[in-house]
Structures are given as C-alpha cells and as structure tokens.
Enzyme design. Sequence first.
Site, PDB file in Angstrom:
ATOM      1  N   SER A 120      41.508  93.371  13.849  1.00 21.17           N
ATOM      2  CA  SER A 120      40.858  93.173  15.150  1.00 21.17           C
ATOM      3  C   SER A 120      41.698  93.862  16.210  1.00 21.17           C
ATOM      4  O   SER A 120      42.905  94.070  16.010  1.00 21.17           O
ATOM      5  CB  SER A 120      40.802  91.674  15.461  1.00 21.17           C
ATOM      6  OG  SER A 120      40.541  91.460  16.840  1.00 21.17           O
ATOM      7  N   TYR A 132      44.200  82.987  15.630  1.00 26.32           N
ATOM      8  CA  TYR A 132      43.468  84.218  15.309  1.00 26.32           C
ATOM      9  C   TYR A 132      44.336  85.450  15.594  1.00 26.32           C
ATOM     10  O   TYR A 132      44.480  86.333  14.753  1.00 26.32           O
ATOM     11  CB  TYR A 132      42.173  84.269  16.133  1.00 26.32           C
ATOM     12  CG  TYR A 132      41.282  85.450  15.814  1.00 26.32           C
ATOM     13  CD1 TYR A 132      40.429  85.415  14.720  1.00 26.32           C
ATOM     14  CD2 TYR A 132      41.274  86.593  16.615  1.00 26.32           C
ATOM     15  CE1 TYR A 132      39.589  86.493  14.420  1.00 26.32           C
ATOM     16  CE2 TYR A 132      40.451  87.662  16.329  1.00 26.32           C
ATOM     17  CZ  TYR A 132      39.606  87.600  15.234  1.00 26.32           C
ATOM     18  OH  TYR A 132      38.783  88.674  14.953  1.00 26.32           O
TER      19      TYR A 132
HETATM   20  P1  NAD Z   1      30.860  86.542  10.780  1.00 28.11           P
HETATM   21  O1  NAD Z   1      31.126  85.142  11.173  1.00 28.11           O
HETATM   22  O2  NAD Z   1      29.459  87.036  10.747  1.00 28.11           O
HETATM   23  O3  NAD Z   1      31.506  86.863   9.351  1.00 28.11           O
HETATM   24  C1  NAD Z   1      32.588  86.181   8.808  1.00 28.11           C
HETATM   25  C2  NAD Z   1      32.322  86.029   7.333  1.00 28.11           C
HETATM   26  O4  NAD Z   1      33.453  85.415   6.704  1.00 28.11           O
HETATM   27  C3  NAD Z   1      31.101  85.135   7.055  1.00 28.11           C
HETATM   28  O5  NAD Z   1      30.305  85.734   6.055  1.00 28.11           O
HETATM   29  C4  NAD Z   1      31.727  83.838   6.543  1.00 28.11           C
HETATM   30  O6  NAD Z   1      30.896  83.127   5.642  1.00 28.11           O
HETATM   31  C5  NAD Z   1      32.961  84.404   5.833  1.00 28.11           C
HETATM   32  N1  NAD Z   1      33.978  83.385   5.606  1.00 28.11           N
HETATM   33  C6  NAD Z   1      34.536  82.538   6.502  1.00 28.11           C
HETATM   34  N2  NAD Z   1      35.417  81.741   5.885  1.00 28.11           N
HETATM   35  C7  NAD Z   1      35.434  82.094   4.579  1.00 28.11           C
HETATM   36  C8  NAD Z   1      36.136  81.637   3.440  1.00 28.11           C
HETATM   37  N3  NAD Z   1      37.028  80.633   3.527  1.00 28.11           N
HETATM   38  N4  NAD Z   1      35.902  82.245   2.250  1.00 28.11           N
HETATM   39  C9  NAD Z   1      35.014  83.251   2.133  1.00 28.11           C
HETATM   40  N5  NAD Z   1      34.309  83.716   3.189  1.00 28.11           N
HETATM   41  C10 NAD Z   1      34.515  83.140   4.385  1.00 28.11           C
HETATM   42  O7  NAD Z   1      31.719  87.436  11.784  1.00 28.11           O
HETATM   43  P2  NAD Z   1      32.088  89.003  11.753  1.00 28.11           P
HETATM   44  O8  NAD Z   1      32.177  89.410  13.163  1.00 28.11           O
HETATM   45  O9  NAD Z   1      31.209  89.762  10.840  1.00 28.11           O
HETATM   46  O10 NAD Z   1      33.586  88.949  11.190  1.00 28.11           O
HETATM   47  C11 NAD Z   1      34.013  89.700  10.090  1.00 28.11           C
HETATM   48  C12 NAD Z   1      35.460  90.106  10.291  1.00 28.11           C
HETATM   49  O11 NAD Z   1      35.533  90.981  11.416  1.00 28.11           O
HETATM   50  C13 NAD Z   1      36.409  88.937  10.574  1.00 28.11           C
HETATM   51  O12 NAD Z   1      37.617  89.116   9.879  1.00 28.11           O
HETATM   52  C14 NAD Z   1      36.632  89.050  12.073  1.00 28.11           C
HETATM   53  O13 NAD Z   1      37.880  88.530  12.469  1.00 28.11           O
HETATM   54  C15 NAD Z   1      36.587  90.563  12.250  1.00 28.11           C
HETATM   55  N6  NAD Z   1      36.322  90.989  13.633  1.00 28.11           N
HETATM   56  C16 NAD Z   1      35.135  90.736  14.237  1.00 28.11           C
HETATM   57  C17 NAD Z   1      34.953  91.152  15.546  1.00 28.11           C
HETATM   58  C18 NAD Z   1      33.676  90.911  16.289  1.00 28.11           C
HETATM   59  O14 NAD Z   1      33.635  91.151  17.504  1.00 28.11           O
HETATM   60  N7  NAD Z   1      32.596  90.496  15.629  1.00 28.11           N
HETATM   61  C19 NAD Z   1      35.977  91.815  16.230  1.00 28.11           C
HETATM   62  C20 NAD Z   1      37.177  92.035  15.589  1.00 28.11           C
HETATM   63  C21 NAD Z   1      37.339  91.635  14.285  1.00 28.11           C
END
Ligand code: NAD
Length: 268
Positions: free
Chosen positions: A151, A164
């Site tokens: 991130s 986080y």
């Molecule tokens: P999201 O909530 O749609 O996806 C997160 C996924 O992780 C979900 O499918 C959830 O079921 C899964 N998950 C959570 N806990 C889990 C566990 N214990 N075991 C297995 N799976 C688990 O959100 P996203 O935005 O798609 O996030 C994906 C990644 O991207 C994350 O690591 C997040 O930190 C990172 N990220 C997202 C953003 C953003 O703005 N959306 C920005 C920076 C980084």
Amino acid sequence: MKGLKGKNVLVTGATSGIGQAIAVRFAQEGANVALNYRKSPEDTEQTQAMIDDVCSQVKGCGVKDFPVQGDVSKEEDIIEMVDEVVGQLGSLDILVNNAGIQTESPSHEIEAADFDRVLNVNLRGAYLCARQALKHFLANERPGVIINVSSVHEIIPRPLYLSYSISKGGMENMTRSLALEYADRGIRVNAIAPGATITPINESWVNDSEERAIVESHIPMGRAGTAEEMAAITAFLASDEAAYVTGQTLFVDGGLTLYADFRTPWSA
Ligand code: NAD
C-alpha cells in the site's frame, strides 16, 4: 505478457476487489489460477457466491481454476492450502499475497487482539504463504515469483490505522529481504503499492460522491484507481517482462506519493 501462459498462480483473498481482478487478469494471460478465499461462519452463502463468480470468470478464459479455502492468519490453513494447490495444479510458479484487512482506532486505544489480527493477516500471513511457496520453489529447483500487495501506507504514515501502516511498512522490508536472500536461486520478490482504489475495503467513500471527491482531491491525477489497474501491474511484475526486477515496490497511485500539497510552492 511474456512468460505467464501455462503458469500456476495462487492469489490470496481472491473473492473481491484487487484480488479478484488479479485472478482474472492472470487467467486472461493464460495462467491457471488457484483462488484462495476465507469462509466465515456468518457469511458462508455470500462468500460462496463471490468465489463461484470469480471462478467462472477464470474458467471462461480457458484455463484451470481451483478455489481453495483457507484463513491466511492460520499457519495450518496456509500449509494445507499450498499443498492442495500443488496437488491440484501440479506445481506453483507465482504467489500473490493480496489478502488484507484494516481496523480504525486512535492508536492509544487499540485492543491488543485487534492489533494482532491485522498483523496476522497482512504481514505474518503473507510471510507464511511466502515461506511455503519458497519451500516448494527450492525443493523442486524451479524459479518462482512472489508479489506482495502492499500500500502507499508502506511509506505514508496513517494515523488511526496504525496496525495497517505497520503491516505494510513491514511488507516492504519483507519484500526486499526475501528478494536478496533468494535472488541467486531464480526467485524474484516484488510488491505493488496501490493508492486509493475502488474496492469493497473503501466502501465508506467509494459510493458517497462528497466523500469520494474529498479523497480524489488529494490525488494528483484527480481520480481513484481501479482494481484492474492494480492487476495489470501485478501481472507485469510477475511476467518475464520484469525478469530483471527484484526487491522493488511499484507504486500504482495516480501520483499520491508525490504529495499533491507540493504541486504549488507553499514555502520559500
Ligand atoms: P477487499 O476487502 O475487497 O479484499 C480483501 C480480501 O482479503 C477479501 O477477499 C477478503 O476476503 C480477504 N481476506 C481478509 N482476511 C483474510 C484471511 N484471514 N484469509 C484469507 N483471505 C482474507 O479489499 P481490496 O482493496 O481488494 O484489498 C486487497 C489488498 O489491497 C489488501 O492487502 C489491501 O491492503 C491492499 N490495498 C488496497 C487499497 C485500496 O484502496 N483498496 C489500497 C492499498 C492497498
């Protein structure tokens, strides 16, 4: 992209958002995809519908799909998951550590259990998945790729989201340390660092036009990113187009880490 066709990929947290887009993008590139999901007792039906949907998108690309249940905060689940993927697909070439969670709280009030939960999923889970993938690559003397979904908060401090920020900061060092340790064995380790991306984790502002305008006003390119834009860079880093890249974090953030506040001079 070069070198992805026929490869076997494991994507953690593949039911939604960035993970789902990554799974579909690898399938479009001709890779077989193992899709990790976590079944929680309260939302079993919803999770099943989500995993069915992404699996059918993957299958629709003419490659193998393999849904694999597992909670990445549990070591036994991870060991079993990687074994199952290798058993089902024959081998593992690419691991994408995407699963992630966040909790909001003033830092002086975070419950130890909540702090641990975020670290256990985002950092310890990513490490343990990497460990199992590395064991497989080394035992079979095969090259391999690990991509960590970090991130912008691996470098931008984030008050109220301390666990986080710490998890993503740790992920940067994990990416660099593993890359250095295994570079001479044909294993590359890189990360993407998404900026604000339109996914369920951001439901608090994505569908609220006023809140979204505030978020987007801080982004030099003036808009949030899409999950597909994150998936494209993940596929690039995993492909042979990036064969000479290791230990790097590629920021995919519309210029967020250039700090929009400095666009016009505000100090002499
Ligand atoms: P999201 O909530 O749609 O996806 C997160 C996924 O992780 C979900 O499918 C959830 O079921 C899964 N998950 C959570 N806990 C889990 C566990 N214990 N075991 C297995 N799976 C688990 O959100 P996203 O935005 O798609 O996030 C994906 C990644 O991207 C994350 O690591 C997040 O930190 C990172 N990220 C997202 C953003 C953003 O703005 N959306 C920005 C920076 C980084």
